[in-house]
Design a protein around this motif. Structure first.
Motif, PDB file in Angstrom:
ATOM      1  N   THR A 133       5.353  -4.876   3.086  1.00  0.00           N
ATOM      2  CA  THR A 133       5.416  -3.561   3.494  1.00  0.00           C
ATOM      3  C   THR A 133       4.700  -2.800   4.520  1.00  0.00           C
ATOM      4  OG1 THR A 133       3.152  -4.143   2.878  1.00  0.00           O
ATOM      5  CG2 THR A 133       3.937  -4.068   0.941  1.00  0.00           C
ATOM      6  N   ALA A 134       4.589  -3.669   5.496  1.00  0.00           N
ATOM      7  CA  ALA A 134       4.171  -3.337   7.140  1.00  0.00           C
ATOM      8  C   ALA A 134       5.303  -2.381   7.103  1.00  0.00           C
ATOM      9  CB  ALA A 134       3.772  -3.957   8.112  1.00  0.00           C
ATOM     10  N   ASP A 153       4.816 -14.027   6.893  1.00  0.00           N
ATOM     11  CA  ASP A 153       3.952 -13.541   6.106  1.00  0.00           C
ATOM     12  C   ASP A 153       3.007 -11.963   4.910  1.00  0.00           C
ATOM     13  OD1 ASP A 153       1.967 -14.302   8.905  1.00  0.00           O
ATOM     14  OD2 ASP A 153       2.572 -12.970  10.444  1.00  0.00           O
ATOM     15  N   LEU A 159       2.861  -9.821  13.440  1.00  0.00           N
ATOM     16  CA  LEU A 159       3.382 -10.195  12.357  1.00  0.00           C
ATOM     17  C   LEU A 159       4.518 -10.656  11.634  1.00  0.00           C
ATOM     18  CD1 LEU A 159       2.204  -6.831   9.480  1.00  0.00           C
ATOM     19  CD2 LEU A 159       1.470  -9.109   9.691  1.00  0.00           C
ATOM     20  N   PRO A 199      -6.331  -7.719   5.746  1.00  0.00           N
ATOM     21  CA  PRO A 199      -4.845  -6.855   5.832  1.00  0.00           C
ATOM     22  C   PRO A 199      -5.203  -5.492   5.799  1.00  0.00           C
ATOM     23  CG  PRO A 199      -5.920  -6.838   3.438  1.00  0.00           C
ATOM     24  CD  PRO A 199      -6.926  -7.932   4.215  1.00  0.00           C
ATOM     25  N   ARG A 200      -7.189  -5.707   6.688  1.00  0.00           N
ATOM     26  CA  ARG A 200      -6.581  -4.305   6.870  1.00  0.00           C
ATOM     27  C   ARG A 200      -6.436  -3.864   8.202  1.00  0.00           C
ATOM     28  NH1 ARG A 200     -11.617  -1.473   4.536  1.00  0.00           N
ATOM     29  NH2 ARG A 200     -11.786  -0.267   6.151  1.00  0.00           N
ATOM     30  N   GLU A 245       2.123  -9.628   4.446  1.00  0.00           N
ATOM     31  CA  GLU A 245       1.534  -8.249   5.068  1.00  0.00           C
ATOM     32  C   GLU A 245       3.155  -7.848   4.992  1.00  0.00           C
ATOM     33  OE1 GLU A 245      -2.677 -10.125   5.637  1.00  0.00           O
ATOM     34  OE2 GLU A 245      -0.026 -10.503   5.899  1.00  0.00           O
ATOM     35  N   TYR A 246       3.950  -8.645   5.347  1.00  0.00           N
ATOM     36  CA  TYR A 246       5.406  -7.888   6.525  1.00  0.00           C
ATOM     37  C   TYR A 246       6.190  -6.875   5.080  1.00  0.00           C
ATOM     38  CZ  TYR A 246       8.719  -8.294  10.034  1.00  0.00           C
ATOM     39  OH  TYR A 246      10.325  -7.943  10.590  1.00  0.00           O
ATOM     40  N   THR A 274       0.066   2.058   7.803  1.00  0.00           N
ATOM     41  CA  THR A 274      -0.623   0.966   7.616  1.00  0.00           C
ATOM     42  C   THR A 274      -0.514   0.181   6.395  1.00  0.00           C
ATOM     43  OG1 THR A 274      -1.985   2.355   5.426  1.00  0.00           O
ATOM     44  CG2 THR A 274      -2.487   3.164   7.807  1.00  0.00           C
ATOM     45  N   ALA A 275      -0.940  -1.148   6.488  1.00  0.00           N
ATOM     46  CA  ALA A 275      -0.639  -2.239   5.646  1.00  0.00           C
ATOM     47  C   ALA A 275      -1.725  -2.297   4.864  1.00  0.00           C
ATOM     48  CB  ALA A 275      -1.187  -3.543   6.497  1.00  0.00           C
ATOM     49  N   SER A 276      -3.335  -1.241   4.757  1.00  0.00           N
ATOM     50  CA  SER A 276      -3.732  -1.317   3.424  1.00  0.00           C
ATOM     51  C   SER A 276      -4.900   0.338   4.562  1.00  0.00           C
ATOM     52  CB  SER A 276      -4.374  -2.469   3.547  1.00  0.00           C
ATOM     53  OG  SER A 276      -5.303  -2.480   3.639  1.00  0.00           O
TER      54      SER A 276
END
Length: 357
Positions: free
Chosen positions: A301-302, A296, A292, A6-7, A298-299, A307-309
């Motif tokens: 919050t991106a 997904d 993304l 996720p980075r 991560e989608y 940054t995703a994280s």
């Protein structure tokens, strides 16, 4: 298309997203003894965007696509496009753009002689030279077993070239040859929106379409330099092996076709689809570019320029409009020593879009 980790940093435009332009893309299909095949063209390397990439015929909606109505046979417009576009004027323009682009790019015309027998949707009369609309009774046409439209001879090539130069409209072409658009061969399938990082952005509607009886793709337009019919599974195998570059939506459409045995099955399934717009987000991670998609994790919050994280050190700078096209190219072409370095379907290409900025 999940990330392996996720980075990463989300690529973003330096300014506001570019405005969207409406576009139509057609996945042309045919039945063969070996199974269902899709038609792909390889975009010329001279093209400003995605040169050397395999894609389906298509392009943006032109003013003339909404300026003139055309007669057609098939499901009523509201029924055909209900899952894709509720605005009737835009829906008609999208269908006409799909038919026009398919003819311009590969010489296949989703049309039938207007004097063929059978039921049809009423349509306006159009002057073949000016494209002006007049009144007329219902056009007539029949189903898939109808007589085919012959597209051989220099006159058809001249018409294609005139359409590419915007000297002839689709409405004028149909009227000139006494044809009716065959909407029964066309079915809405998906909707993809270009990521916000791109300087040229499109709201693209994808259609599945059956190759009309008796027709074969002809000479390609200047936008492409290669064409082929291929089974979706084989195309995806070549893509995974690095021998057939394509944008993610193209691979997605091909994967949607896996499991269908015939064109009729695909068109039949289109009627029950719930179509939602898909807008990928682009993440730069470990010197690689990833898409993304809404499914997904991560989608959600991106967000733009976030940054995703916690990012790795040093972080990757957001992309600007100039480098955005290079990022898209990296998704399809890759580095000079990577999987897109060459192959039977994809000559070597320069490495772009993966360097830190």
């Amino acid at each position: 298309m999940p990330l392996s980790s996720p980075r990463g940093v989300l690529a973003a435009n330096a300014g506001p997203p570019a405005p969207l332009r409406h576009a139509s893309t057609v996945v042309l299909l045919r039945d063969t003894s070996a199974g269902l095949e899709a038609f792909l063209v390889k975009r010329a390397r001279t093209m400003a965007f995605a040169g050397g990439v395999f894609a389906f015929p298509g392009g943006r909606v032109d003013p003339a696509d909404s300026g003139f109505e055309v007669p057609w046979v098939g499901r009523p417009l509201a029924e055909l496009m209900s899952a894709l576009e509720p605005d009737a004027a835009l829906a008609r323009a999208l269908v006409q753009a799909a038919v026009r682009e398919t003819f311009e790019e590969c010489g296949v015309l989703l049309a039938i002689p207007a004097d063929a027998t059978g039921p049809a949707v009423a349509g306006p009369a159009i002057d073949g030279e000016t494209g002006q609309v007049g009144q007329v009774g219902p056009a007539t046409a029949s189903g898939p077993e109808a007589a085919s439209v012959g597209l051989t001879g220099p006159g058809w090539l001249a018409d294609r070239q005139a359409m590419e130069r915007r000297e002839l409209t689709l409405a004028g072409l149909l009227a000139r040859h006494g044809l009716t658009l065959r909407a029964d061969l066309l079915a809405p399938w998906a909707r993809w929106i270009t990521p916000e990082v791109e300087p040229r952005r499109y709201d693209t509607r994808f259609f599945m379409a059956a190759l009309p009886p008796g027709q074969v793709p002809g000479e390609l337009s200047g936008e492409a330099d290669q064409m082929l019919w291929i089974r979706p599974a084989e195309a995806l195998e070549r893509h995974e092996a690095g021998r057939m570059a394509m944008l993610p939506p193209t691979a997605w459409m091909l994967s949607d076709l896996l499991g269908f045995a015939s064109v009729a099955e695909v068109l039949g399934a289109a009627g029950g689809r719930a179509i939602s717009p898909v807008m990928p987000k682009i993440m730069i991670f470990d010197d690689a570019v990833h898409f993304l998609l809404p499914h997904d994790p991560e989608y959600p919050t991106a967000g733009p320029a976030t940054t995703a994280s916690p990012p790795r050190e040093p972080p990757v700078s957001p992309a600007d409009p100039v480098s955005a096209a290079a990022i898209i190219t990296a998704l399809t072409v890759g580095s000079s020593d990577g999987p897109w370095a060459g192959g039977e379907d994809n000559p070597p290409a320069a490495a772009v879009g993966r360097e830190r900025r």
